[in-house]
Design a protein around this motif. Structure first.
Motif, PDB file in Angstrom:
ATOM      1  N   LEU A   1      -5.867 -30.003 -13.537  1.00 26.36           N
ATOM      2  CA  LEU A   1      -5.292 -28.887 -14.271  1.00 26.36           C
ATOM      3  C   LEU A   1      -6.398 -27.988 -14.823  1.00 26.36           C
ATOM      4  CD1 LEU A   1      -2.890 -27.384 -15.514  1.00 26.36           C
ATOM      5  CD2 LEU A   1      -2.984 -28.988 -17.436  1.00 26.36           C
ATOM      6  N   ARG A   2      -7.438 -28.584 -15.379  1.00 24.71           N
ATOM      7  CA  ARG A   2      -8.551 -27.783 -15.900  1.00 24.71           C
ATOM      8  C   ARG A   2      -9.207 -26.966 -14.796  1.00 24.71           C
ATOM      9  NH1 ARG A   2      -9.568 -32.524 -18.918  1.00 24.71           N
ATOM     10  NH2 ARG A   2     -11.121 -33.195 -17.382  1.00 24.71           N
ATOM     11  N   SER A   3      -9.395 -27.573 -13.633  1.00 19.84           N
ATOM     12  CA  SER A   3     -10.005 -26.858 -12.508  1.00 19.84           C
ATOM     13  C   SER A   3      -9.130 -25.695 -12.067  1.00 19.84           C
ATOM     14  CB  SER A   3     -10.223 -27.831 -11.343  1.00 19.84           C
ATOM     15  OG  SER A   3     -10.695 -27.151 -10.211  1.00 19.84           O
ATOM     16  N   TRP A   4      -7.819 -25.936 -12.006  1.00 20.47           N
ATOM     17  CA  TRP A   4      -6.890 -24.883 -11.582  1.00 20.47           C
ATOM     18  C   TRP A   4      -6.878 -23.730 -12.580  1.00 20.47           C
ATOM     19  CZ3 TRP A   4      -2.105 -23.179 -13.584  1.00 20.47           C
ATOM     20  CH2 TRP A   4      -1.373 -22.365 -12.726  1.00 20.47           C
TER      21      TRP A   4
ATOM     22  N   THR B   1       4.812 -27.061  -4.382  1.00 17.02           N
ATOM     23  CA  THR B   1       3.425 -27.494  -4.440  1.00 17.02           C
ATOM     24  C   THR B   1       3.096 -28.024  -5.823  1.00 17.02           C
ATOM     25  OG1 THR B   1       2.881 -25.733  -2.897  1.00 17.02           O
ATOM     26  CG2 THR B   1       1.041 -26.825  -3.994  1.00 17.02           C
ATOM     27  N   PRO B   2       2.741 -29.291  -5.961  1.00 17.18           N
ATOM     28  CA  PRO B   2       2.370 -29.822  -7.273  1.00 17.18           C
ATOM     29  C   PRO B   2       0.975 -29.368  -7.669  1.00 17.18           C
ATOM     30  CG  PRO B   2       2.130 -31.513  -5.605  1.00 17.18           C
ATOM     31  CD  PRO B   2       2.701 -30.303  -4.910  1.00 17.18           C
ATOM     32  N   PRO B   3       0.578 -29.513  -8.938  1.00 19.53           N
ATOM     33  CA  PRO B   3      -0.771 -29.143  -9.353  1.00 19.53           C
ATOM     34  C   PRO B   3      -1.815 -29.871  -8.526  1.00 19.53           C
ATOM     35  CG  PRO B   3       0.581 -29.649 -11.258  1.00 19.53           C
ATOM     36  CD  PRO B   3       1.362 -30.065 -10.043  1.00 19.53           C
ATOM     37  N   GLY B   4      -2.824 -29.139  -8.056  1.00 19.49           N
ATOM     38  CA  GLY B   4      -3.862 -29.751  -7.251  1.00 19.49           C
ATOM     39  C   GLY B   4      -3.456 -29.962  -5.811  1.00 19.49           C
TER      40      GLY B   4
ATOM     41  N   VAL C   1      -4.374  -4.811   0.572  1.00 19.35           N
ATOM     42  CA  VAL C   1      -5.518  -5.635   0.954  1.00 19.35           C
ATOM     43  C   VAL C   1      -5.164  -7.081   0.640  1.00 19.35           C
ATOM     44  CG1 VAL C   1      -7.937  -6.185   0.538  1.00 19.35           C
ATOM     45  CG2 VAL C   1      -7.185  -3.791   0.544  1.00 19.35           C
ATOM     46  N   MET C   2      -5.247  -7.949   1.651  1.00 15.93           N
ATOM     47  CA  MET C   2      -4.964  -9.368   1.443  1.00 15.93           C
ATOM     48  C   MET C   2      -6.272 -10.130   1.344  1.00 15.93           C
ATOM     49  SD  MET C   2      -1.613 -10.136   3.798  1.00 15.93           S
ATOM     50  CE  MET C   2      -1.331 -11.690   2.951  1.00 15.93           C
ATOM     51  N   VAL C   3      -6.401 -10.921   0.301  1.00 21.74           N
ATOM     52  CA  VAL C   3      -7.591 -11.742   0.085  1.00 21.74           C
ATOM     53  C   VAL C   3      -7.201 -13.201   0.313  1.00 21.74           C
ATOM     54  CG1 VAL C   3      -9.376 -12.457  -1.538  1.00 21.74           C
ATOM     55  CG2 VAL C   3      -8.498 -10.094  -1.585  1.00 21.74           C
ATOM     56  N   PRO C   4      -7.665 -13.820   1.402  1.00 26.50           N
ATOM     57  CA  PRO C   4      -7.303 -15.220   1.655  1.00 26.50           C
ATOM     58  C   PRO C   4      -7.862 -16.136   0.569  1.00 26.50           C
ATOM     59  CG  PRO C   4      -8.207 -14.167   3.626  1.00 26.50           C
ATOM     60  CD  PRO C   4      -8.492 -13.247   2.475  1.00 26.50           C
ATOM     61  N   ALA C   5      -6.960 -16.876  -0.054  1.00 26.54           N
ATOM     62  CA  ALA C   5      -7.377 -17.813  -1.108  1.00 26.54           C
ATOM     63  C   ALA C   5      -6.444 -19.012  -1.130  1.00 26.54           C
ATOM     64  CB  ALA C   5      -7.391 -17.108  -2.463  1.00 26.54           C
ATOM     65  N   PRO C   6      -6.304 -19.712   0.022  1.00 29.69           N
ATOM     66  CA  PRO C   6      -5.363 -20.838   0.069  1.00 29.69           C
ATOM     67  C   PRO C   6      -5.733 -21.981  -0.858  1.00 29.69           C
ATOM     68  CG  PRO C   6      -6.718 -20.761   2.045  1.00 29.69           C
ATOM     69  CD  PRO C   6      -6.978 -19.498   1.297  1.00 29.69           C
ATOM     70  N   ALA C   7      -7.017 -22.088  -1.219  1.00 26.01           N
ATOM     71  CA  ALA C   7      -7.461 -23.146  -2.131  1.00 26.01           C
ATOM     72  C   ALA C   7      -7.752 -22.597  -3.515  1.00 26.01           C
ATOM     73  CB  ALA C   7      -8.698 -23.836  -1.558  1.00 26.01           C
ATOM     74  N   GLY C   8      -7.220 -21.427  -3.850  1.00 23.54           N
ATOM     75  CA  GLY C   8      -7.549 -20.782  -5.106  1.00 23.54           C
ATOM     76  C   GLY C   8      -8.781 -19.915  -4.968  1.00 23.54           C
ATOM     77  N   LEU C   9      -9.290 -19.430  -6.098  1.00 24.70           N
ATOM     78  CA  LEU C   9     -10.396 -18.487  -6.056  1.00 24.70           C
ATOM     79  C   LEU C   9     -11.771 -19.138  -6.124  1.00 24.70           C
ATOM     80  CD1 LEU C   9      -8.033 -16.522  -6.545  1.00 24.70           C
ATOM     81  CD2 LEU C   9      -9.562 -15.202  -7.984  1.00 24.70           C
ATOM     82  N   ASP C  10     -11.846 -20.438  -6.347  1.00 21.81           N
ATOM     83  CA  ASP C  10     -13.147 -21.095  -6.498  1.00 21.81           C
ATOM     84  C   ASP C  10     -14.074 -20.876  -5.303  1.00 21.81           C
ATOM     85  OD1 ASP C  10     -12.586 -21.946  -9.024  1.00 21.81           O
ATOM     86  OD2 ASP C  10     -12.019 -23.986  -8.456  1.00 21.81           O
ATOM     87  N   PRO C  11     -13.572 -20.877  -4.049  1.00 20.25           N
ATOM     88  CA  PRO C  11     -14.481 -20.657  -2.917  1.00 20.25           C
ATOM     89  C   PRO C  11     -15.033 -19.228  -2.835  1.00 20.25           C
ATOM     90  CG  PRO C  11     -12.508 -21.824  -2.209  1.00 20.25           C
ATOM     91  CD  PRO C  11     -12.238 -21.295  -3.588  1.00 20.25           C
ATOM     92  N   LEU C  12     -14.435 -18.277  -3.552  1.00 20.86           N
ATOM     93  CA  LEU C  12     -14.878 -16.887  -3.508  1.00 20.86           C
ATOM     94  C   LEU C  12     -15.942 -16.640  -4.573  1.00 20.86           C
ATOM     95  CD1 LEU C  12     -11.386 -15.153  -3.193  1.00 20.86           C
ATOM     96  CD2 LEU C  12     -12.957 -15.729  -1.342  1.00 20.86           C
TER      97      LEU C  12
ATOM     98  N   ASP D   1      -0.802 -11.939  -7.590  1.00 22.07           N
ATOM     99  CA  ASP D   1      -1.459 -13.238  -7.497  1.00 22.07           C
ATOM    100  C   ASP D   1      -0.496 -14.279  -6.942  1.00 22.07           C
ATOM    101  OD1 ASP D   1      -2.950 -15.500  -7.696  1.00 22.07           O
ATOM    102  OD2 ASP D   1      -2.856 -15.649  -9.875  1.00 22.07           O
ATOM    103  N   LEU D   2      -0.691 -14.602  -5.666  1.00 18.26           N
ATOM    104  CA  LEU D   2       0.075 -15.673  -5.033  1.00 18.26           C
ATOM    105  C   LEU D   2      -0.834 -16.830  -4.624  1.00 18.26           C
ATOM    106  CD1 LEU D   2       2.464 -13.496  -2.826  1.00 18.26           C
ATOM    107  CD2 LEU D   2       2.916 -14.508  -5.057  1.00 18.26           C
ATOM    108  N   ALA D   3      -2.092 -16.780  -5.075  1.00 16.69           N
ATOM    109  CA  ALA D   3      -3.041 -17.836  -4.708  1.00 16.69           C
ATOM    110  C   ALA D   3      -2.859 -19.072  -5.562  1.00 16.69           C
ATOM    111  CB  ALA D   3      -4.469 -17.322  -4.846  1.00 16.69           C
ATOM    112  N   HIS D   4      -2.360 -18.908  -6.767  1.00 12.07           N
ATOM    113  CA  HIS D   4      -2.276 -20.026  -7.715  1.00 12.07           C
ATOM    114  C   HIS D   4      -0.825 -20.488  -7.800  1.00 12.07           C
ATOM    115  CE1 HIS D   4      -5.784 -17.579  -9.033  1.00 12.07           C
ATOM    116  NE2 HIS D   4      -6.353 -18.757  -9.039  1.00 12.07           N
TER     117      HIS D   4
END
Length: 271
Positions: free
Chosen positions: A82-85, A67-70, A28-39, A56-59
């Motif tokens: 960094l805190r948000s991530w 890809t740099p942080p953020g 099962v693939m869960v789209p999370a290109p911006a991380g999990l916050d939108p879910l 976990d390949l979303a982070h």
């Protein structure tokens, strides 16, 4: 066995899912290109219902994936990003534990245990520590730089039209080889530690980027090396990004990988 891939929207996630399926497991693939916050919590919990393994390949604030942080947005306070991530990473960790997942697999970068300072390596060290302390059996795969990440690495290091790099040695690897190894880890017993994967050839970072960018038919950008240049917010020593003696050495060379790709059309370059 149900395996859930939290997907960053890139080729690596798709290839990993296909390799897992080839092992005969449900994916099962869960789209999370911006991380999990939108879910929502409910969406994550539904995805993890009856799940045995999470990949976990979303982070990916990763020197491996370029890809740099953020993300590529350098505006704003790095500590805040960094805190948000890490808040997003922590949310997945808690959801995995609550769902009774038996194996947490994530991708990190070779050099995390050696490179100090701020930036992507700090973020990856913090994520590894969170996974190690979570209580769920885990496997962490540290990869060297992906062949596919060359342009992202170059973009992150470009200043005033010049790519500025520290004098680093690297051993880049194909995303297909990384995906295959991730799938192998996912269907195996948890490592309870770190494995490394690298390509078969060691080369200077500046040479790797020159060859890769020339093959992309991208407009020329000068490449300069300087001992004080940063790499994703840190200043690694020349050998810090090389794998250790126990690493899995993947078979695909950069030359073979380039030869197998379609020839790029210079007229379609976005630069």
């Amino acid at each position: 066995m149900k395996i859930v891939v939290f997907d960053d929207g890139g080729l690596l996630s798709v290839e990993t899912a296909l390799w897992v399926r080839d092992h005969g497991h449900e994916v099962v693939m869960v789209p999370a290109p911006a991380g999990l916050d939108p879910l929502t919590r409910e969406e994550i919990a539904d995805a993890l219902h009856d799940c045995a393994v999470v990949i976990d390949l979303a982070h990916q604030p990763s020197p491996a994936t370029g890809t740099p942080p953020g993300g590529h947005d350098h505006v704003g306070d790095e500590a805040s990003r960094l805190r948000s991530w890490l808040r997003s990473v922590g949310g997945l960790r808690r959801a995995v534990l609550a769902a009774g997942v038996r194996h947490h697999v994530c991708l990190s970068a070779v050099g995390v245990g050696r490179v100090r300072g701020p930036g992507a390596f700090l973020a990856l060290r913090a994520r590894e520590a969170m996974i190690e302390s979570a209580g769920t059996p885990y496997s962490i795969l540290r990869s060297t730089q992906l062949f596919e990440a060359a342009e992202g690495i170059a973009d992150a290091a470009t200043e005033d039209g010049v790519i500025r790099l520290p004098p680093l040695r690297v051993q880049p690897v194909s995303s297909t080889d990384v995906a295959m190894f991730l799938a192998h880890l996912a269907v195996s017993r948890p490592v309870g530690g770190v494995r490394e994967i690298a390509g078969p050839e060691q080369v200077g970072l500046e040479r790797f980027l020159r060859i890769a960018l020339a093959a992309e038919a991208a407009p020329h950008r000068p490449v300069r090396t300087h001992a004080h240049s940063q790499f994703f917010g840190a200043r690694p020593r020349p050998a810090d990004l090389l794998p250790g003696p126990g690493a899995f050495v993947a078979p695909t060379s950069h030359r073979a990988w380039l030869a197998a790709r379609p020839t790029p059309d210079p007229g379609k370059s976005s630069r």
